[in-house]
Design a protein around this motif. Structure first.
Motif, PDB file in Angstrom:
ATOM      1  N   GLY A 282       0.820  -1.214   0.000  1.00  0.00           N
ATOM      2  CA  GLY A 282       0.000   0.000   0.000  1.00  0.00           C
ATOM      3  C   GLY A 282       0.847   1.253   0.000  1.00  0.00           C
ATOM      4  N   TYR A 283       1.924   1.242   0.776  1.00  0.00           N
ATOM      5  CA  TYR A 283       2.795   2.415   0.808  1.00  0.00           C
ATOM      6  C   TYR A 283       3.488   2.607  -0.531  1.00  0.00           C
ATOM      7  CZ  TYR A 283       6.435   5.692   2.159  1.00  0.00           C
ATOM      8  OH  TYR A 283       7.256   6.789   2.214  1.00  0.00           O
ATOM      9  N   LYS A 284       3.926   1.528  -1.143  1.00  0.00           N
ATOM     10  CA  LYS A 284       4.587   1.648  -2.444  1.00  0.00           C
ATOM     11  C   LYS A 284       3.612   2.158  -3.501  1.00  0.00           C
ATOM     12  CE  LYS A 284       6.454  -2.541  -2.155  1.00  0.00           C
ATOM     13  NZ  LYS A 284       7.246  -3.756  -2.481  1.00  0.00           N
ATOM     14  N   ARG A 285       2.349   1.778  -3.417  1.00  0.00           N
ATOM     15  CA  ARG A 285       1.353   2.326  -4.350  1.00  0.00           C
ATOM     16  C   ARG A 285       1.193   3.827  -4.137  1.00  0.00           C
ATOM     17  NH1 ARG A 285      -1.471  -2.477  -3.179  1.00  0.00           N
ATOM     18  NH2 ARG A 285      -2.789  -1.379  -1.651  1.00  0.00           N
ATOM     19  N   ALA A 286       1.204   4.245  -2.865  1.00  0.00           N
ATOM     20  CA  ALA A 286       1.079   5.674  -2.567  1.00  0.00           C
ATOM     21  C   ALA A 286       2.266   6.459  -3.122  1.00  0.00           C
ATOM     22  CB  ALA A 286       0.954   5.885  -1.064  1.00  0.00           C
ATOM     23  N   LEU A 287       3.457   5.898  -3.012  1.00  0.00           N
ATOM     24  CA  LEU A 287       4.639   6.570  -3.565  1.00  0.00           C
ATOM     25  C   LEU A 287       4.509   6.774  -5.067  1.00  0.00           C
ATOM     26  CD1 LEU A 287       7.707   4.899  -1.772  1.00  0.00           C
ATOM     27  CD2 LEU A 287       6.747   7.170  -1.358  1.00  0.00           C
ATOM     28  N   LYS A 288       3.946   5.791  -5.754  1.00  0.00           N
ATOM     29  CA  LYS A 288       3.816   5.884  -7.209  1.00  0.00           C
ATOM     30  C   LYS A 288       2.845   6.970  -7.642  1.00  0.00           C
ATOM     31  CE  LYS A 288       5.091   1.075  -8.155  1.00  0.00           C
ATOM     32  NZ  LYS A 288       4.644  -0.248  -8.668  1.00  0.00           N
ATOM     33  N   LYS A 289       1.958   7.392  -6.741  1.00  0.00           N
ATOM     34  CA  LYS A 289       0.996   8.447  -7.067  1.00  0.00           C
ATOM     35  C   LYS A 289       1.610   9.845  -6.973  1.00  0.00           C
ATOM     36  CE  LYS A 289      -3.031   5.814  -5.471  1.00  0.00           C
ATOM     37  NZ  LYS A 289      -4.137   5.766  -4.471  1.00  0.00           N
ATOM     38  N   PHE A 290       2.769   9.925  -6.324  1.00  0.00           N
ATOM     39  CA  PHE A 290       3.416  11.225  -6.160  1.00  0.00           C
ATOM     40  C   PHE A 290       3.887  11.736  -7.515  1.00  0.00           C
ATOM     41  CE2 PHE A 290       7.054  13.965  -4.913  1.00  0.00           C
ATOM     42  CZ  PHE A 290       6.384  14.815  -4.051  1.00  0.00           C
ATOM     43  N   ARG A 291       3.535  12.976  -7.825  1.00  0.00           N
ATOM     44  CA  ARG A 291       3.806  13.515  -9.153  1.00  0.00           C
ATOM     45  C   ARG A 291       5.063  14.387  -9.152  1.00  0.00           C
ATOM     46  NH1 ARG A 291       1.188  16.781 -11.605  1.00  0.00           N
ATOM     47  NH2 ARG A 291       0.183  17.909  -9.915  1.00  0.00           N
ATOM     48  N   PRO A 292       5.945  14.185 -10.117  1.00  0.00           N
ATOM     49  CA  PRO A 292       7.124  15.056 -10.215  1.00  0.00           C
ATOM     50  C   PRO A 292       6.733  16.445 -10.699  1.00  0.00           C
ATOM     51  CG  PRO A 292       7.021  13.607 -12.104  1.00  0.00           C
ATOM     52  CD  PRO A 292       5.915  13.172 -11.181  1.00  0.00           C
ATOM     53  N   MET A 428       4.663  21.055  -6.545  1.00  0.00           N
ATOM     54  CA  MET A 428       4.222  21.784  -5.355  1.00  0.00           C
ATOM     55  C   MET A 428       2.797  22.283  -5.556  1.00  0.00           C
ATOM     56  SD  MET A 428       6.601  21.706  -3.014  1.00  0.00           S
ATOM     57  CE  MET A 428       6.226  23.081  -1.931  1.00  0.00           C
ATOM     58  N   ASP A 429       1.948  21.419  -6.153  1.00  0.00           N
ATOM     59  CA  ASP A 429       0.555  21.792  -6.330  1.00  0.00           C
ATOM     60  C   ASP A 429      -0.180  21.668  -5.008  1.00  0.00           C
ATOM     61  OD1 ASP A 429       0.153  19.060  -5.993  1.00  0.00           O
ATOM     62  OD2 ASP A 429      -0.125  18.682  -8.125  1.00  0.00           O
ATOM     63  N   LEU A 430      -1.468  22.007  -5.024  1.00  0.00           N
ATOM     64  CA  LEU A 430      -2.217  22.088  -3.781  1.00  0.00           C
ATOM     65  C   LEU A 430      -2.252  20.738  -3.055  1.00  0.00           C
ATOM     66  CD1 LEU A 430      -3.511  24.489  -2.462  1.00  0.00           C
ATOM     67  CD2 LEU A 430      -5.712  23.809  -3.458  1.00  0.00           C
ATOM     68  N   ARG A 431      -2.472  19.661  -3.795  1.00  0.00           N
ATOM     69  CA  ARG A 431      -2.552  18.342  -3.158  1.00  0.00           C
ATOM     70  C   ARG A 431      -1.222  17.987  -2.495  1.00  0.00           C
ATOM     71  NH1 ARG A 431      -1.342  12.985  -3.883  1.00  0.00           N
ATOM     72  NH2 ARG A 431      -2.899  11.512  -3.098  1.00  0.00           N
ATOM     73  N   GLN A 432      -0.122  18.240  -3.197  1.00  0.00           N
ATOM     74  CA  GLN A 432       1.176  17.826  -2.677  1.00  0.00           C
ATOM     75  C   GLN A 432       1.779  18.826  -1.696  1.00  0.00           C
ATOM     76  OE1 GLN A 432       2.349  14.687  -6.201  1.00  0.00           O
ATOM     77  NE2 GLN A 432       3.744  16.367  -5.833  1.00  0.00           N
ATOM     78  N   LEU A 433       1.092  19.938  -1.477  1.00  0.00           N
ATOM     79  CA  LEU A 433       1.448  20.772  -0.338  1.00  0.00           C
ATOM     80  C   LEU A 433       1.013  20.103   0.958  1.00  0.00           C
ATOM     81  CD1 LEU A 433       0.577  24.405  -1.491  1.00  0.00           C
ATOM     82  CD2 LEU A 433       2.840  23.515  -0.966  1.00  0.00           C
ATOM     83  N   PHE A 434      -0.107  19.368   0.886  1.00  0.00           N
ATOM     84  CA  PHE A 434      -0.663  18.725   2.075  1.00  0.00           C
ATOM     85  C   PHE A 434      -0.216  17.269   2.213  1.00  0.00           C
ATOM     86  CE2 PHE A 434      -3.483  22.292   1.375  1.00  0.00           C
ATOM     87  CZ  PHE A 434      -3.759  22.733   2.661  1.00  0.00           C
ATOM     88  N   ILE A 435      -0.031  16.583   1.085  1.00  0.00           N
ATOM     89  CA  ILE A 435       0.340  15.168   1.115  1.00  0.00           C
ATOM     90  C   ILE A 435       1.668  15.023   0.389  1.00  0.00           C
ATOM     91  CG2 ILE A 435      -0.350  12.837   0.441  1.00  0.00           C
ATOM     92  CD1 ILE A 435      -3.243  13.796   0.455  1.00  0.00           C
ATOM     93  N   ARG A 436       2.745  14.954   1.172  1.00  0.00           N
ATOM     94  CA  ARG A 436       4.079  15.010   0.571  1.00  0.00           C
ATOM     95  C   ARG A 436       5.022  14.053   1.274  1.00  0.00           C
ATOM     96  NH1 ARG A 436       5.926  18.477  -3.126  1.00  0.00           N
ATOM     97  NH2 ARG A 436       8.170  18.632  -3.361  1.00  0.00           N
ATOM     98  N   PRO A 437       5.432  12.922   0.673  1.00  0.00           N
ATOM     99  CA  PRO A 437       4.911  12.386  -0.591  1.00  0.00           C
ATOM    100  C   PRO A 437       3.669  11.519  -0.401  1.00  0.00           C
ATOM    101  CG  PRO A 437       6.701  11.016   0.163  1.00  0.00           C
ATOM    102  CD  PRO A 437       6.560  12.130   1.171  1.00  0.00           C
ATOM    103  N   THR A 438       3.411  11.124   0.870  1.00  0.00           N
ATOM    104  CA  THR A 438       2.196  10.374   1.201  1.00  0.00           C
ATOM    105  C   THR A 438       1.621  10.996   2.467  1.00  0.00           C
ATOM    106  OG1 THR A 438       3.164   8.747   2.730  1.00  0.00           O
ATOM    107  CG2 THR A 438       3.364   8.271   0.360  1.00  0.00           C
ATOM    108  N   ARG A 439       0.521  10.456   2.938  1.00  0.00           N
ATOM    109  CA  ARG A 439      -0.075  10.973   4.170  1.00  0.00           C
ATOM    110  C   ARG A 439       0.832  10.753   5.378  1.00  0.00           C
ATOM    111  NH1 ARG A 439      -5.323  12.275   3.010  1.00  0.00           N
ATOM    112  NH2 ARG A 439      -6.189  11.271   1.151  1.00  0.00           N
ATOM    113  N   ARG A 440       1.785   9.846   5.261  1.00  0.00           N
ATOM    114  CA  ARG A 440       2.703   9.579   6.368  1.00  0.00           C
ATOM    115  C   ARG A 440       3.787  10.639   6.496  1.00  0.00           C
ATOM    116  NH1 ARG A 440       2.870   3.991   8.073  1.00  0.00           N
ATOM    117  NH2 ARG A 440       1.464   2.668   6.852  1.00  0.00           N
TER     118      ARG A 440
END
Length: 480
Positions: A282-292, A428-440
């Motif tokens: 699950g964590y590895k899937r979350a990492l893959k969602k992180f956008r460059p 550094m979009d709005l989503r990745q200001l709050f979730i960087r790189p995952t919720r953890r």
């Protein structure tokens, strides 16, 4: 946590960039034995100074102008001057030339800036006075995860309500095209389209830092900051133990000896590959969602003379933004965000030797410039980039003794964190200001493994706060 509580504890830090070194310093100061593993022959990552053109010309591979380092809550705690770090401040932080031969200049002194902006002075003061006058408090709030209990809630709310807006909205507060153009250039540091939510944040932070701490360079180059961090770490390691291992790329964390903690100054894609079976699916899937983020095309110049600006005021500034009007810069950044290259790209340029002659042979100069490009772009942007410099400095090409172009792929070869030319550690979009790189945040699904790169809060920039925050969180985990 006391030093005694950490006796016998061990840690590995993968990557000796500014964040990796910062994390190692926090751990070593707590009494943890820290070994740092660096793939390259020298520390620094993107914060290195190198010979990229001709002998005797010292160029910054990555960052050259360091406002976030000069105003970093963590770095300011360290005795870096003891190891030779000296800040060099230009007369003005920023200049922005226009097609009529004039330039709008951002003065460090807030009152002088407001006078410079004339009809926009009151609006400028209303935005930046509350932020710059309380910079230490503001920096402490914004250089950590957004989700936290603030010590200065009203200040953070004031900043946040403006920062979350599109830069295009905030620009409406200014009457003159000159001020709007200056604002656009600062907002473009976000690597976002200027009509995106959150694109105003970069302009707010950079403007506030300009008035509070300035936009300095390190004498001798950014390597001086890295060297000071390295020297401070080495001194701490004489007591805590550990060393820095150069020329030792780590492909899998299983290659390392067992330790209580592993902190990784790497991007999420590398993290997923290095940790492999030690992370949950699950964590590895979350990492893959992180956008460059988009990438950059960078050029270093060895020059026979200073840049011949049409607007002489540009020679007062270490940083010069080249892009013309607000509309032109907005069009350039919109193209980048849509995966296209702009015909007339926004260009960020630094001219270090105007204020630090030690960086080049006597009478010679260096310059550093880049433009934004789509992630992994392979198109040669040199003609378009130099056309923008020539636009505001006719005869610039006649001053060029040598140039070195770095495509996104070249940057990634020289620093594996910069895949695709992404120098921000991710969008550094709005989503990745709050979730960087995952919720953890800094933590992973493995309690021993932590992320400390610019892909964690607060994101890109030379400030060391990602490493500092991650190391403190990791130390707290040992006390549970």
């Amino acid at each position: 946590m006391t030093d005694a509580a950490m006796t016998g504890r061990t840690a590995h830090v993968v990557g000796a960039g500014v964040n990796g070194l910062s994390a190692a310093i926090v751990l070593a100061a707590a009494g943890v034995r820290v070994d740092v593993w660096e793939a390259e022959a020298t520390a620094g990552g993107a914060a290195r100074t190198m010979a990229l053109t001709l002998p005797g010309f010292h160029h910054d591979f990555g960052a050259a102008v360091l406002p976030m380092a000069a105003g970093s809550p963590f770095l300011l705690q360290l005795p870096l001057h003891k190891y030779g770090l000296e800040w060099v401040h230009p007369p003005a932080p920023l200049a922005h030339p226009l097609d009529d031969g004039s330039a709008v200049v951002l003065e460090r002194d807030l009152d002088s800036a407001c006078a410079e902006f004339a009809a926009d002075g009151a609006a400028w003061r209303s935005i930046y006075a509350p932020l710059s006058q309380r910079w230490p408090e503001l920096a402490a709030e914004i250089q950590q995860p957004i989700a936290h209990w603030p010590r200065s809630p009203l200040l953070l709310a004031r900043f946040g309500l403006q920062a979350l807006q599109p830069a295009t909205w905030q620009a409406r507060r200014f009457r003159s095209e000159q001020t709007r153009a200056l604002w656009a250039g600062m907002a473009a540091h976000s690597f976002l389209s200027l009509d995106d939510w959150g694109s105003a944040a970069a302009a707010l932070v950079l403007g506030a830092s300009a008035h509070a701490v300035g936009w300095p360079e390190a004498r001798g180059g950014t390597q001086a900051l890295t060297n000071a961090l390295f020297a401070h770490l080495a001194e701490l390691q004489t007591t805590a133990g550990g060393e820095v291992h150069f020329g030792t790329p780590i492909h899998e964390l299983s290659e390392l000896p067992k330790a209580d903690l592993m902190l990784c100054d790497v991007n999420p894609r590398q993290m997923g590959a290095m940790a492999r079976d030690t992370l949950s699916s699950g964590y590895k899937r979350a990492l893959k969602k992180f956008r460059p983020a988009p990438g950059v095309f960078k050029v270093d110049y060895a020059l026979s003379a200073p840049i011949p600006w049409r607007a002489e005021e540009c020679s007062r500034a270490l940083t010069v933004h080249l892009g013309g009007s607000f509309a032109e810069i907005a069009a350039s950044e919109r193209a980048m965000a849509q995966g296209r290259v702009a015909d007339a790209p926004f260009v960020l340029l630094a001219q270090p030797t105007l204020f630090d002659a030690s960086r080049a042979p006597a009478g010679r100069h260096i310059a550093w410039a880049y433009c934004h490009v789509p992630y992994g772009c392979t198109e040669d942007r040199l003609p378009a980039l130099e056309a923008q410099i020539e636009r505001f400095a006719p005869g610039f090409r006649d001053c060029v003794l040598a140039r070195g172009s770095l495509f996104p792929a070249d940057l990634a070869v020289m620093d594996s964190n910069l895949q695709g030319g992404d120098i921000s550690g991710g969008a550094m979009d709005l989503r990745q200001l709050f979730i960087r790189p995952t919720r953890r945040g800094y933590a992973t699904s493995n309690q021993k493994i932590w992320l400390c790169s610019s892909s964690t809060p607060p994101g890109g920039g030379v400030h060391g706060m990602c490493g500092y925050n991650a190391a403190r969180a990791a130390l707290r985990s040992l006390d549970k």
